[in-house]
Design an enzyme around this catalytic site. Structure first.
Site, PDB file in Angstrom:
ATOM      1  N   ARG A  15      -1.130  -7.464  -6.839  1.00  0.00           N
ATOM      2  CA  ARG A  15      -0.264  -7.549  -5.649  1.00  0.00           C
ATOM      3  C   ARG A  15      -0.911  -8.424  -4.564  1.00  0.00           C
ATOM      4  O   ARG A  15      -0.513  -9.554  -4.337  1.00  0.00           O
ATOM      5  CB  ARG A  15       0.043  -6.125  -5.137  1.00  0.00           C
ATOM      6  CG  ARG A  15       1.206  -6.055  -4.153  1.00  0.00           C
ATOM      7  CD  ARG A  15       0.850  -6.429  -2.732  1.00  0.00           C
ATOM      8  NE  ARG A  15      -0.202  -5.596  -2.157  1.00  0.00           N
ATOM      9  CZ  ARG A  15      -0.809  -5.872  -1.004  1.00  0.00           C
ATOM     10  NH1 ARG A  15      -0.480  -6.947  -0.305  1.00  0.00           N
ATOM     11  NH2 ARG A  15      -1.784  -5.098  -0.550  1.00  0.00           N
ATOM     12  N   ASP A  16      -1.977  -7.924  -3.945  1.00  0.00           N
ATOM     13  CA  ASP A  16      -2.593  -8.686  -2.845  1.00  0.00           C
ATOM     14  C   ASP A  16      -3.198  -9.988  -3.377  1.00  0.00           C
ATOM     15  O   ASP A  16      -3.159 -11.028  -2.710  1.00  0.00           O
ATOM     16  CB  ASP A  16      -3.691  -7.828  -2.196  1.00  0.00           C
ATOM     17  CG  ASP A  16      -3.903  -8.145  -0.724  1.00  0.00           C
ATOM     18  OD1 ASP A  16      -3.373  -9.167  -0.258  1.00  0.00           O
ATOM     19  OD2 ASP A  16      -4.612  -7.389  -0.049  1.00  0.00           O
ATOM     20  N   HIS A 206     -10.369  -1.491   2.781  1.00  0.00           N
ATOM     21  CA  HIS A 206      -9.708  -2.644   2.133  1.00  0.00           C
ATOM     22  C   HIS A 206     -10.217  -3.909   2.828  1.00  0.00           C
ATOM     23  O   HIS A 206      -9.691  -4.311   3.868  1.00  0.00           O
ATOM     24  CB  HIS A 206      -8.191  -2.449   2.323  1.00  0.00           C
ATOM     25  CG  HIS A 206      -7.309  -3.544   1.827  1.00  0.00           C
ATOM     26  ND1 HIS A 206      -6.517  -3.427   0.709  1.00  0.00           N
ATOM     27  CD2 HIS A 206      -7.044  -4.786   2.321  1.00  0.00           C
ATOM     28  CE1 HIS A 206      -5.804  -4.531   0.544  1.00  0.00           C
ATOM     29  NE2 HIS A 206      -6.105  -5.380   1.500  1.00  0.00           N
ATOM     30  N   HIS A 208     -11.031  -7.899   3.093  1.00  0.00           N
ATOM     31  CA  HIS A 208     -10.939  -9.291   2.648  1.00  0.00           C
ATOM     32  C   HIS A 208     -12.318  -9.874   2.968  1.00  0.00           C
ATOM     33  O   HIS A 208     -12.969  -9.464   3.936  1.00  0.00           O
ATOM     34  CB  HIS A 208      -9.797 -10.007   3.370  1.00  0.00           C
ATOM     35  CG  HIS A 208      -8.449  -9.588   2.826  1.00  0.00           C
ATOM     36  ND1 HIS A 208      -7.724 -10.363   1.967  1.00  0.00           N
ATOM     37  CD2 HIS A 208      -7.744  -8.443   2.984  1.00  0.00           C
ATOM     38  CE1 HIS A 208      -6.612  -9.734   1.628  1.00  0.00           C
ATOM     39  NE2 HIS A 208      -6.597  -8.553   2.226  1.00  0.00           N
ATOM     40  N   CYS A 239      -3.123 -13.027   2.693  1.00  0.00           N
ATOM     41  CA  CYS A 239      -1.819 -12.620   3.208  1.00  0.00           C
ATOM     42  C   CYS A 239      -1.210 -13.829   3.908  1.00  0.00           C
ATOM     43  O   CYS A 239      -1.869 -14.466   4.731  1.00  0.00           O
ATOM     44  CB  CYS A 239      -1.974 -11.451   4.181  1.00  0.00           C
ATOM     45  SG  CYS A 239      -0.442 -11.020   5.033  1.00  0.00           S
ATOM     46  N   ASN A 248      -9.339 -10.643  -1.216  1.00  0.00           N
ATOM     47  CA  ASN A 248     -10.037  -9.356  -1.095  1.00  0.00           C
ATOM     48  C   ASN A 248     -11.440  -9.498  -1.648  1.00  0.00           C
ATOM     49  O   ASN A 248     -11.728 -10.409  -2.423  1.00  0.00           O
ATOM     50  CB  ASN A 248      -9.327  -8.305  -1.950  1.00  0.00           C
ATOM     51  CG  ASN A 248      -7.902  -8.071  -1.509  1.00  0.00           C
ATOM     52  OD1 ASN A 248      -6.992  -8.747  -1.959  1.00  0.00           O
ATOM     53  ND2 ASN A 248      -7.724  -7.138  -0.608  1.00  0.00           N
TER      54      ASN A 248
HETATM   55  P1  HMG Z   1      13.742  -7.670   7.902  1.00  0.00           P
HETATM   56  O1  HMG Z   1      14.143  -9.063   7.894  1.00  0.00           O
HETATM   57  O2  HMG Z   1      13.362  -7.052   9.200  1.00  0.00           O
HETATM   58  O3  HMG Z   1      14.840  -6.720   7.189  1.00  0.00           O
HETATM   59  O4  HMG Z   1      12.560  -7.543   6.866  1.00  0.00           O
HETATM   60  P2  HMG Z   1      16.337  -6.443   7.511  1.00  0.00           P
HETATM   61  O5  HMG Z   1      16.493  -4.980   7.273  1.00  0.00           O
HETATM   62  O6  HMG Z   1      16.741  -7.023   8.841  1.00  0.00           O
HETATM   63  O7  HMG Z   1      17.136  -7.227   6.363  1.00  0.00           O
HETATM   64  C1  HMG Z   1      17.256  -8.647   6.318  1.00  0.00           C
HETATM   65  C2  HMG Z   1      17.570  -9.097   4.899  1.00  0.00           C
HETATM   66  O8  HMG Z   1      16.448  -8.754   4.039  1.00  0.00           O
HETATM   67  C3  HMG Z   1      18.793  -8.379   4.293  1.00  0.00           C
HETATM   68  O9  HMG Z   1      19.381  -9.297   3.383  1.00  0.00           O
HETATM   69  C4  HMG Z   1      18.164  -7.266   3.482  1.00  0.00           C
HETATM   70  O10 HMG Z   1      18.978  -6.844   2.416  1.00  0.00           O
HETATM   71  C5  HMG Z   1      16.868  -7.916   2.967  1.00  0.00           C
HETATM   72  P3  HMG Z   1      20.789  -9.997   3.724  1.00  0.00           P
HETATM   73  O11 HMG Z   1      21.743  -8.866   3.936  1.00  0.00           O
HETATM   74  O12 HMG Z   1      20.545 -10.779   4.965  1.00  0.00           O
HETATM   75  O13 HMG Z   1      21.048 -10.851   2.505  1.00  0.00           O
HETATM   76  N1  HMG Z   1      15.844  -6.918   2.698  1.00  0.00           N
HETATM   77  C6  HMG Z   1      15.228  -6.758   1.517  1.00  0.00           C
HETATM   78  N2  HMG Z   1      15.331  -7.423   0.342  1.00  0.00           N
HETATM   79  C7  HMG Z   1      14.550  -6.993  -0.676  1.00  0.00           C
HETATM   80  N3  HMG Z   1      13.667  -5.966  -0.568  1.00  0.00           N
HETATM   81  C8  HMG Z   1      13.533  -5.298   0.581  1.00  0.00           C
HETATM   82  C9  HMG Z   1      14.338  -5.698   1.691  1.00  0.00           C
HETATM   83  N4  HMG Z   1      14.428  -5.258   2.959  1.00  0.00           N
HETATM   84  C10 HMG Z   1      15.362  -6.006   3.552  1.00  0.00           C
HETATM   85  N5  HMG Z   1      12.672  -4.283   0.671  1.00  0.00           N
HETATM   86  C11 HMG Z   1      10.675  -6.682   5.685  1.00  0.00           C
HETATM   87  C12 HMG Z   1      11.608  -6.518   6.884  1.00  0.00           C
HETATM   88  C13 HMG Z   1       9.458  -5.838   5.923  1.00  0.00           C
HETATM   89  C14 HMG Z   1      11.422  -6.194   4.443  1.00  0.00           C
HETATM   90  C15 HMG Z   1      10.308  -8.183   5.539  1.00  0.00           C
HETATM   91  O14 HMG Z   1       9.799  -8.647   6.744  1.00  0.00           O
HETATM   92  C16 HMG Z   1       9.322  -8.465   4.430  1.00  0.00           C
HETATM   93  O15 HMG Z   1       9.619  -8.293   3.252  1.00  0.00           O
HETATM   94  N6  HMG Z   1       8.093  -8.945   4.795  1.00  0.00           N
HETATM   95  C17 HMG Z   1       7.038  -9.263   3.862  1.00  0.00           C
HETATM   96  C18 HMG Z   1       5.930  -8.279   4.084  1.00  0.00           C
HETATM   97  C19 HMG Z   1       4.795  -8.474   3.056  1.00  0.00           C
HETATM   98  O16 HMG Z   1       5.006  -8.270   1.871  1.00  0.00           O
HETATM   99  N7  HMG Z   1       3.591  -8.848   3.525  1.00  0.00           N
HETATM  100  C20 HMG Z   1       2.434  -8.949   2.677  1.00  0.00           C
HETATM  101  C21 HMG Z   1       1.953  -7.608   2.246  1.00  0.00           C
HETATM  102  S1  HMG Z   1       1.069  -6.712   3.527  1.00  0.00           S
HETATM  103  C22 HMG Z   1      -0.575  -7.170   3.270  1.00  0.00           C
HETATM  104  O17 HMG Z   1      -0.847  -8.026   2.488  1.00  0.00           O
HETATM  105  C23 HMG Z   1      -1.639  -6.410   4.013  1.00  0.00           C
HETATM  106  C24 HMG Z   1      -2.396  -5.400   3.128  1.00  0.00           C
HETATM  107  O18 HMG Z   1      -2.937  -6.022   1.977  1.00  0.00           O
HETATM  108  C25 HMG Z   1      -3.522  -4.734   3.934  1.00  0.00           C
HETATM  109  C26 HMG Z   1      -4.420  -5.743   4.661  1.00  0.00           C
HETATM  110  O19 HMG Z   1      -5.034  -6.622   4.007  1.00  0.00           O
HETATM  111  O20 HMG Z   1      -4.506  -5.598   5.884  1.00  0.00           O
HETATM  112  C27 HMG Z   1      -1.443  -4.289   2.645  1.00  0.00           C
HETATM  113 MG    MG Z   2      -4.815  -7.148   1.976  1.00  0.00          MG
END
Ligand code: HMG
Ligand code: MG
Length: 310
Positions: A15-16, A206, A208, A239, A248
């Site tokens: 995933r990450d 966690h 990086h 990210c 990571n």
């Molecule tokens: P949003 O734009 O605020 O959502 O997204 P919305 O509710 O306003 O919906 C907008 C559109 O998105 C709609 O589609 C929804 O259906 C669709 P439309 O009607 O316009 O065609 N939608 C979705 N589609 C598929 N799956 C879903 C979903 N939700 C809404 N779940 C959201 C909010 C969080 C979903 C968005 O901003 C997003 O997906 N962001 C990506 C976040 C991400 O994956 N980031 C990387 C992972 S985090 C990370 O790496 C950190 C970590 O490793 C720890 C660290 O290192 O610190 C964990």
């Molecule tokens: Mg991470």
């Protein structure tokens, strides 16, 4: 020093590690990678995320990938941002999810289009529904050791977010060093605050490894009694909303560290390396793991592999 006798590594490579890769990796290749990781002895693998595919295209095949993993006998975690993601996870029979927020409003806005407060409004029903359905929930707090937009984050703020997430029902809280800016001293300060409300045995770290501090930080975590550490095969990762952040900490670097301290991981080093090189080769990437670089150089030159004993 009284370190834990054994630790659990949460392998987040699929995933990450892959989420920021531009090259499209086939779903079958990802499944193969995850199966290799399971064969190496991992107990917990974060396999994919049910997020917006236009935001994180590499995870766009999550619905197709998860069913290919049905025979794997270890905990498979999927990252879920909202109820829409949970709905999909539930329909596929996912048994464990990870929810995520941050200790910085600016990062959260970029990453998930929500402030910290709005993110809790989103996450609370996800946790409730997941627990009602018998799905385990892990929680992430990003930017716990620094934010790409706000810089220093007060440890008390990190603790507030972590404790709130924990109280909502997450069985484990992983403190994310999203941009790899943590140091042993900042880890000490954050853990001193967070452990006022969460036991070290319910925490994970966690890191990086952007600035090369991850293994030093992990030793600090061990001193606090933390025994769960997230890592990624070969050091893959990053990210898209944390510019400049590298992958990571490499799983191989952790295996070397824990071997040197006589701490059990249950992971077979050779099989781990085999899984990492399988994915690195497909991506055409060189590992960032210092240990793996040394290992591969020694192997190429018929040198001996030095493994430390405590
Ligand atoms: P949003 O734009 O605020 O959502 O997204 P919305 O509710 O306003 O919906 C907008 C559109 O998105 C709609 O589609 C929804 O259906 C669709 P439309 O009607 O316009 O065609 N939608 C979705 N589609 C598929 N799956 C879903 C979903 N939700 C809404 N779940 C959201 C909010 C969080 C979903 C968005 O901003 C997003 O997906 N962001 C990506 C976040 C991400 O994956 N980031 C990387 C992972 S985090 C990370 O790496 C950190 C970590 O490793 C720890 C660290 O290192 O610190 C964990
Ligand atoms: Mg991470």
């Amino acid at each position: 020093m009284d370190y834990p006798k054994s630790v659990r590594i949460v392998e987040v490579g699929p995933r990450d590690g892959l989420q920021n890769e531009k090259k499209v990796i086939s779903t079958e290749k990802k499944a193969d990678f995850i199966k290799r990781l399971a064969r190496a002895g991992h107990q917990t693998i974060e396999v994919t995320s049910f997020v917006r595919p236009d935001r994180i295209p590499q995870m766009g095949d999550a619905k197709e990938l998860y069913p290919l993993l049905s025979k794997i006998d270890c905990d498979l975690v999927c990252l879920v941002p909202n109820l829409k993601g949970l709905e999909v996870a539930h329909s596929l029979g996912v048994k464990e999810i990870a929810v995520f927020t941050a200790s910085s409003d600016s990062f959260n806005q970029k990453n998930i289009n929500a402030t910290i407060s709005q993110s809790f409004d989103r996450i609370e029903p996800v946790i409730e529904k997941a627990l009602e359905s018998g799905i385990k929930v892990r929680g992430y707090v990003s930017t716990a050791f620094g934010c790409p937009y706000e810089g220093f984050i007060e440890p008390s703020k990190v603790a507030e977010v972590a404790i709130r997430l924990h109280k909502m029902g997450c069985y484990e809280i992983s403190l994310g060093d999203t941009i790899g800016s943590g140091t042993p001293l900042s880890v000490e300060r954050v853990l001193a605050e967070v452990t006022k409300g969460i036991k070290p045995t319910q925490l994970a770290l966690h890191f990086h490894d952007t600035r090369g501090m991850a293994t030093a930080n992990i030793v600090k975590g061990l001193e606090f009694g933390v025994s769960v550490f997230d890592a990624s095969s070969g050091g893959l990762g990053g990210c898209p909303y944390a510019m400049g952040a590298t992958g990571n900490v490499a799983t191989e670097d952790l295996l070397y560290l824990f071997q040197s301290l006589g701490i059990e991981t249950g992971i077979n080093l050779e099989k781990q390396i085999e899984a990492s090189t399988f994915m690195l080769n497909d991506l055409g990437k060189v590992t960032t793991s210092k240990f793996l670089q040394a290992y591969l150089t020694a192997k190429d030159n018929h040198g001996s592999l030095y493994l430390p004993t405590p």
